[in-house]
Design an enzyme around this catalytic site. Sequence first.
Site, PDB file in Angstrom:
ATOM      1  N   ARG A   1       0.870  -0.969  -0.149  1.00 35.34           N
ATOM      2  CA  ARG A   1       0.013   0.067  -0.179  1.00 35.34           C
ATOM      3  C   ARG A   1       0.698   1.349  -0.016  1.00 35.34           C
ATOM      4  O   ARG A   1       0.358   2.318   0.082  1.00 35.34           O
ATOM      5  CB  ARG A   1      -1.005  -0.169   1.130  1.00 35.34           C
ATOM      6  CG  ARG A   1      -2.038  -0.927   1.087  1.00 35.34           C
ATOM      7  CD  ARG A   1      -3.236  -0.922   1.843  1.00 35.34           C
ATOM      8  NE  ARG A   1      -4.125   0.326   1.513  1.00 35.34           N
ATOM      9  CZ  ARG A   1      -5.057   0.850   2.162  1.00 35.34           C
ATOM     10  NH1 ARG A   1      -5.631   0.253   3.234  1.00 35.34           N
ATOM     11  NH2 ARG A   1      -5.829   1.876   1.604  1.00 35.34           N
TER      12      ARG A   1
ATOM     13  N   ARG B   1      -1.366  -2.435  12.519  1.00 39.64           N
ATOM     14  CA  ARG B   1      -1.019  -1.565  11.362  1.00 39.64           C
ATOM     15  C   ARG B   1      -0.167  -0.314  11.851  1.00 39.64           C
ATOM     16  O   ARG B   1       0.753  -0.225  11.129  1.00 39.64           O
ATOM     17  CB  ARG B   1      -2.110  -1.347  10.697  1.00 39.64           C
ATOM     18  CG  ARG B   1      -3.025  -2.475   9.819  1.00 39.64           C
ATOM     19  CD  ARG B   1      -1.993  -2.928   9.020  1.00 39.64           C
ATOM     20  NE  ARG B   1      -2.632  -3.986   8.229  1.00 39.64           N
ATOM     21  CZ  ARG B   1      -3.484  -3.723   7.019  1.00 39.64           C
ATOM     22  NH1 ARG B   1      -3.468  -2.539   6.429  1.00 39.64           N
ATOM     23  NH2 ARG B   1      -4.091  -4.664   6.468  1.00 39.64           N
TER      24      ARG B   1
ATOM     25  N   HIS C   1      -7.703  -2.807  12.171  1.00 41.93           N
ATOM     26  CA  HIS C   1      -7.687  -1.153  12.471  1.00 41.93           C
ATOM     27  C   HIS C   1      -8.674  -0.860  13.201  1.00 41.93           C
ATOM     28  O   HIS C   1      -9.853  -1.514  13.477  1.00 41.93           O
ATOM     29  CB  HIS C   1      -8.099  -0.449  10.798  1.00 41.93           C
ATOM     30  CG  HIS C   1      -7.102  -0.496   9.795  1.00 41.93           C
ATOM     31  ND1 HIS C   1      -7.510  -0.917   8.550  1.00 41.93           N
ATOM     32  CD2 HIS C   1      -5.858  -0.015   9.853  1.00 41.93           C
ATOM     33  CE1 HIS C   1      -6.282  -0.478   7.797  1.00 41.93           C
ATOM     34  NE2 HIS C   1      -5.274  -0.152   8.770  1.00 41.93           N
TER      35      HIS C   1
ATOM     36  N   ASP D   1     -10.802   1.382  13.265  1.00 46.58           N
ATOM     37  CA  ASP D   1     -12.348   1.483  12.584  1.00 46.58           C
ATOM     38  C   ASP D   1     -13.168   0.435  12.367  1.00 46.58           C
ATOM     39  O   ASP D   1     -14.296   0.305  11.902  1.00 46.58           O
ATOM     40  CB  ASP D   1     -12.175   2.701  11.395  1.00 46.58           C
ATOM     41  CG  ASP D   1     -11.608   1.921  10.217  1.00 46.58           C
ATOM     42  OD1 ASP D   1     -11.127   0.878  10.204  1.00 46.58           O
ATOM     43  OD2 ASP D   1     -11.432   2.707   9.085  1.00 46.58           O
TER      44      ASP D   1
ATOM     45  N   CYS E   1     -14.362   2.341   6.027  1.00 48.60           N
ATOM     46  CA  CYS E   1     -12.982   2.294   5.176  1.00 48.60           C
ATOM     47  C   CYS E   1     -13.095   2.817   3.892  1.00 48.60           C
ATOM     48  O   CYS E   1     -12.041   3.666   3.414  1.00 48.60           O
ATOM     49  CB  CYS E   1     -12.691   0.935   5.126  1.00 48.60           C
ATOM     50  SG  CYS E   1     -12.633  -0.061   6.616  1.00 48.60           S
TER      51      CYS E   1
HETATM   52  N1  ARG Z   1      -7.215  -4.348   2.295  1.00 49.88           N
HETATM   53  C1  ARG Z   1      -7.060  -3.153   3.324  1.00 49.88           C
HETATM   54  C2  ARG Z   1      -5.901  -3.174   3.991  1.00 49.88           C
HETATM   55  O1  ARG Z   1      -5.712  -4.496   4.469  1.00 49.88           O
HETATM   56  C3  ARG Z   1      -8.593  -2.820   3.522  1.00 49.88           C
HETATM   57  C4  ARG Z   1      -8.228  -1.524   4.757  1.00 49.88           C
HETATM   58  C5  ARG Z   1      -9.648  -1.254   5.332  1.00 49.88           C
HETATM   59  N2  ARG Z   1      -9.606   0.049   5.876  1.00 49.88           N
HETATM   60  C6  ARG Z   1      -9.866   0.258   7.000  1.00 49.88           C
HETATM   61  N3  ARG Z   1      -9.923   1.754   7.478  1.00 49.88           N
HETATM   62  N4  ARG Z   1     -10.162  -0.215   8.244  1.00 49.88           N
HETATM   63  O2  ARG Z   1      -5.297  -2.553   4.185  1.00 49.88           O
END
Ligand code: ARG
Length: 266
Positions: A86, A133, A162, A164, A256
């Site tokens: 990412r 993360r 996360h 959220d 998200c």
């Molecule tokens: N596939 C993405 C990741 O793993 C999903 C992100 C979801 N975002 C969030 N704000 N929870 O990073």
Amino acid sequence: MAILMCRPEYFGVEYEINPWMHVSVKVDHTLADTQWRTLYAAYQRLGVDIELAEPHAGLPDMVFSANAAAVWDGAAVLSNFRHPERQGEEGYWRRELERRGFTVHALPKEVAFEGAGDALFVGDRLFCGYGFRTDRDAHARVGRLLGVDVVSIELADPRFYHLDTCFCPLNDRTVLYAPDALTSASARLVRQLVPHVIEVPLDVAAGFACNAMPVDGCVVSSLAAGRLEAPLADAGFDTLELPMSEFMKSGGGVRCLSLPLDMGRS
Ligand code: ARG
């Protein structure tokens, strides 16, 4: 209210960086597009100003605009994504925010931080998640850069990687959250600091019910939020449930897909 979204033009599950993602599970791209448009239309009906970020090929998770940055009163702290998959988004998110007049701050490269996915305001206090993360070291730095007080919350279940995914401020004094997705000390802290909590069982949270966006008195969330209609109504909120199946294959839901841009400005 203004929300930044990003069309799912290049969305897909092309790598696995959370327990929901399986490259062997196919995403229905037409359905993903329909689900995203349904959310867009719901925000429009609710009077949200929707801003659109440009999607980029090869960055399938850019649709998850919540992870762009933490935003407060015209300033933004840009994400430093933990996973290289990412990191290519960071420069694009900087440009999207600068283009809109934000003062964009960056953290030192070695400090992982994933934006509003792990940074949510209850009133003017920023609740920051860590454990999967975002590095805990990021929290105080983000607080200093935005000039806000920070509360660190430890995540305990890799499905809720996360903040959220398991914690959603509904207004200045109310939070919808899944206590079992947090360490017991962090769940206790939430109960101490937040005047009104609505607790969500883990199986409901696993349907991305807490990955919700409050728009005035309406909580926009996934279908699983149907199971929260009664407690939300008791607290004075309507519930709007939208299908999010394709984004859940990537570990994401309504929240998200949404970055509020006017926090701290009302
Ligand atoms: N596939 C993405 C990741 O793993 C999903 C992100 C979801 N975002 C969030 N704000 N929870 O990073």
